[in-house]
Design an enzyme around this catalytic site. Structure first.
Site, PDB file in Angstrom:
ATOM      1  N   CYS A 129       0.851  -1.184   0.000  1.00 41.27           N
ATOM      2  CA  CYS A 129       0.000   0.000   0.000  1.00 41.27           C
ATOM      3  C   CYS A 129       0.891   1.240   0.000  1.00 41.27           C
ATOM      4  CB  CYS A 129      -0.920   0.006   1.229  1.00 41.27           C
ATOM      5  SG  CYS A 129      -1.951   1.483   1.368  1.00 41.27           S
ATOM      6  N   PHE A 130       0.795   2.047  -1.042  1.00 45.95           N
ATOM      7  CA  PHE A 130       1.623   3.247  -1.136  1.00 45.95           C
ATOM      8  C   PHE A 130       1.151   4.344  -0.195  1.00 45.95           C
ATOM      9  CE2 PHE A 130       2.433   1.142  -5.201  1.00 45.95           C
ATOM     10  CZ  PHE A 130       3.807   1.226  -5.261  1.00 45.95           C
TER      11      PHE A 130
END
Length: 275
Positions: A123-124
């Site tokens: 997850c950025f």
């Protein structure tokens, strides 16, 4: 790879900026405008009720966001190698060797530089991987972020409706609000602050729908006992009852995690025994 590393820094900063702007608009613009209604009692005024609801949603969204980062997946390679056992290695895409990534349901993330157990995805917006330890906090983060955006959207529409003296009874009014507002803004008939709120309405709508869709997709995968990484790689998983799959992620005290941000209580030991 450089683009992904930059995105890994920019995305969390973008989320925090949006959260800060939402807090400022809610606390200093939307909620104070609700106090102007003289027909309501002070105890049950829409401003207090809305403020309490927004703080509840925001506290859960930000709390689970912090727990996703704090409860990041453990580096399985370091754990197994430090235990004195034989080192299990696998090839990385660049040709180097990655400890323990050959084990089932594990994956080496080049951005995090770690081997995660039951890897789902990177997850950025949180800047780390989502795995068995922080999956529940991630789902709660998506859920409450979606609800907080919906709450802000409703409050923003009510504010714009009062300021511009327009009605949103017709659904097409919201669809035509942005182009109509842009034309008014460049003609000098619309204030910059009002134009900024209108832009935020569409941003909240987009973020809310995206988080709701992602949350629904993750829950569907959990019911099937799968992860996004397994689906992407075409891995076959053993069929299990959907209640057991939910319990592995949300734990037996799932209601507590639904109301307040708490650490994941999933059955990690049970997962290790199955691998």
């Amino acid at each position: 790879m450089l683009v992904l590393r930059v995105l890994n820094v920019v995305a969390p900063a973008y989320f925090l900026c949006i959260s800060l702007v939402t807090f400022v608009l809610q606390l200093f613009l939307f909620i104070p405008s609700m106090f102007k209604d003289p027909s309501t009692t002070p105890l049950f005024s829409p401003a207090l009720l809305h403020g309490a609801l927004f703080l509840f949603l925001s506290a859960n969204a930000l709390g689970n966001y912090i727990l996703v980062i704090h409860n990041s997946p453990e580096d399985l390679g370091k754990c197994l190698n430090s235990g004195g056992g034989a080192e299990v290695v696998a090839d990385r895409p660049d040709g180097s060797r990655s400890p323990c990534s050959a084990l089932p349901s594990t994956h080496f993330c080049r951005l995090c530089a770690r081997v995660t157990q039951r890897h789902d995805h990177h997850c950025f917006f949180t800047g780390n991987c989502i795995g068995s330890r922080n999956m529940r906090n991630f789902i709660m983060f998506c859920l409450y972020t979606s609800l907080a955006c919906l709450d802000s959207l409703v409050a923003g529409v009510a504010y714009i409706s009062a300021v511009l003296s327009m009605s949103f009874a017709n659904p097409l009014a919201f669809l035509t609000l942005l182009p109509h507002s842009i034309s008014q803004f460049f003609s000098g008939a619309l204030l910059s602050s009002d134009m900024f709120v209108i832009l935020m309405l569409y941003l909240w709508l987009g973020i809310g729908l995206a988080c709701a869709g992602f949350c629904s997709h993750q829950i569907l995968l959990i019911l099937r006992g799968q992860t996004r990484y397994q689906v992407r790689k075409g891995m076959v998983v053993r069929a299990r009852p959907w209640r057991k799959n939910l319990q592995d992620v949300f734990g037996k005290r799932w209601l507590i995690g639904l109301l307040i941000p708490v650490l994941n209580v999933g059955s990690d030991n049970h997962r290790h025994k199955e691998k």
